[in-house]
Scaffold this motif. Structure first.
Motif, PDB file in Angstrom:
ATOM      1  N   THR A 193      14.690 -17.594  16.562  1.00  0.00           N
ATOM      2  CA  THR A 193      15.082 -18.392  15.213  1.00  0.00           C
ATOM      3  C   THR A 193      16.719 -17.977  15.022  1.00  0.00           C
ATOM      4  OG1 THR A 193      14.633 -18.779  12.936  1.00  0.00           O
ATOM      5  CG2 THR A 193      14.437 -16.563  13.776  1.00  0.00           C
ATOM      6  N   ALA A 194      17.209 -19.117  14.614  1.00  0.00           N
ATOM      7  CA  ALA A 194      18.800 -18.862  13.807  1.00  0.00           C
ATOM      8  C   ALA A 194      18.540 -18.826  12.512  1.00  0.00           C
ATOM      9  CB  ALA A 194      19.376 -20.044  14.470  1.00  0.00           C
ATOM     10  N   ARG A 195      17.514 -18.626  11.815  1.00  0.00           N
ATOM     11  CA  ARG A 195      17.403 -18.515  10.316  1.00  0.00           C
ATOM     12  C   ARG A 195      16.279 -17.541   9.818  1.00  0.00           C
ATOM     13  NH1 ARG A 195      17.280 -24.005  11.863  1.00  0.00           N
ATOM     14  NH2 ARG A 195      18.272 -25.344  10.677  1.00  0.00           N
ATOM     15  N   ALA A 196      16.716 -16.341  10.558  1.00  0.00           N
ATOM     16  CA  ALA A 196      15.750 -15.085  10.273  1.00  0.00           C
ATOM     17  C   ALA A 196      15.751 -14.911   8.612  1.00  0.00           C
ATOM     18  CB  ALA A 196      16.541 -13.967  10.930  1.00  0.00           C
TER      19      ALA A 196
ATOM     20  N   HIS B  26      10.230  -3.730  10.546  1.00  0.00           N
ATOM     21  CA  HIS B  26      11.116  -3.304  11.283  1.00  0.00           C
ATOM     22  C   HIS B  26      12.202  -4.518  11.425  1.00  0.00           C
ATOM     23  CE1 HIS B  26      14.085  -1.652  14.609  1.00  0.00           C
ATOM     24  NE2 HIS B  26      14.137  -2.724  15.010  1.00  0.00           N
ATOM     25  N   GLU B  27      13.568  -4.331  11.289  1.00  0.00           N
ATOM     26  CA  GLU B  27      14.509  -5.371  11.396  1.00  0.00           C
ATOM     27  C   GLU B  27      15.916  -4.605  11.834  1.00  0.00           C
ATOM     28  OE1 GLU B  27      16.632  -9.155   9.272  1.00  0.00           O
ATOM     29  OE2 GLU B  27      15.699  -7.579   7.936  1.00  0.00           O
ATOM     30  N   ASP B  28      16.407  -5.089  12.944  1.00  0.00           N
ATOM     31  CA  ASP B  28      17.960  -5.144  13.269  1.00  0.00           C
ATOM     32  C   ASP B  28      18.606  -6.241  13.594  1.00  0.00           C
ATOM     33  OD1 ASP B  28      16.986  -5.861  16.058  1.00  0.00           O
ATOM     34  OD2 ASP B  28      16.147  -3.776  16.478  1.00  0.00           O
ATOM     35  N   SER B  29      19.702  -6.112  14.392  1.00  0.00           N
ATOM     36  CA  SER B  29      20.568  -7.338  14.845  1.00  0.00           C
ATOM     37  C   SER B  29      19.823  -8.318  15.510  1.00  0.00           C
ATOM     38  CB  SER B  29      21.793  -6.924  15.247  1.00  0.00           C
ATOM     39  OG  SER B  29      21.854  -6.045  16.472  1.00  0.00           O
TER      40      SER B  29
ATOM     41  N   LEU C  73      10.436 -12.080  15.032  1.00  0.00           N
ATOM     42  CA  LEU C  73      11.436 -13.109  14.646  1.00  0.00           C
ATOM     43  C   LEU C  73      12.652 -12.610  15.630  1.00  0.00           C
ATOM     44  CD1 LEU C  73      11.619 -13.854  10.915  1.00  0.00           C
ATOM     45  CD2 LEU C  73      10.486 -15.219  12.607  1.00  0.00           C
ATOM     46  N   VAL C  74      12.846 -13.234  16.873  1.00  0.00           N
ATOM     47  CA  VAL C  74      13.841 -12.970  17.631  1.00  0.00           C
ATOM     48  C   VAL C  74      15.069 -13.711  17.256  1.00  0.00           C
ATOM     49  CG1 VAL C  74      14.872 -13.117  20.097  1.00  0.00           C
ATOM     50  CG2 VAL C  74      12.385 -12.481  19.749  1.00  0.00           C
TER      51      VAL C  74
END
Length: 212
Positions: A27-30, A47-50, A66-67
């Motif tokens: 996604t480009a809409r994380a 967990h979330e990172d860039s 979500l990639v």
């Protein structure tokens, strides 16, 4: 030497998985996706990172990943949305039990501006279809039969063969009937969600082409 024509039946013992653990979406809409799933399923980020975000809403370590892809790709969204209608995975289905939970969740989401794109009694299930910010379609459903055996019998019936897609319904009317005390089992029948004075619409097209 005689030949035994009886075909060998493969042993599939242990082949079926125990459960669907998670799914992954590029996604480009994380940010928007996280907000939507937080609202719809009560998801939280573990967990979330860039590059990626992991979300869950129950005791599974993560249900959705979500990639993150470059935001410029969001302009290709209409093409990705169209692809679902003509090829590949159409939707994911998630079960809510009982019917009351499905409908009260519908009411909660409607108050927040999130409404189904399709409401239909398939016969085996009563289903509300939603689309997330990237157009991924989710079927929130409740089972119409008490056992898997009853569902299997229905799938082999002439009624299902005549209309394997189902009959559209008004979820607000179904909720009204539930709250006035109508038997929940009767509300799971095809046509139960058709408001008086309107026509029950049978949808015999395939789900894939439903909204083209």
């Amino acid at each position: 030497m005689t030949h035994d024509p009886t075909p060998t039946v493969p042993d599939h013992a242990g082949a079926a998985p125990d459960l669907l653990a998670h799914w992954v979406v590029k996604t480009a809409r994380a940010k928007e996706m996280i907000a939507w799933y937080s609202t719809v399923f009560g998801a939280h980020v573990v967990h979330e990172d860039s590059q990626i975000a992991f979300l869950t809403w129950d005791d599974e370590s993560h249900r959705l990943a979500l990639v993150k892809v470059p935001r410029v790709l969001r302009y290709l969204f209409p093409l990705a949305h169209l692809r679902r209608k003509i090829y590949g995975v159409d939707h994911l289905a998630l079960t809510f039990t009982p019917l009351e939970r499905l409908l009260t969740n519908y009411e909660r989401l409607k108050a927040l501006g999130i409404t189904p794109v399709w409401s239909i009694n398939h016969g085996p299930t009563t289903s509300l279809y939603y689309e997330d910010p990237d157009g991924v379609r989710l079927e929130l459903q409740t089972e119409n039969f008490a056992t898997a055996a009853e569902t299997a019998d229905y799938l082999h019936s002439t009624a299902f063969a005549a209309n394997p897609i189902g009959v559209e319904f008004d979820p607000d009317y179904l909720l009204e009937r539930l709250r006035r005390g109508d038997d929940p089992a009767c509300l799971l029948e095809r046509g139960a969600g058709t408001r008086p004075g309107t026509t029950s619409r049978a949808n015999k097209r395939t789900i894939t082409w439903k909204t083209l």
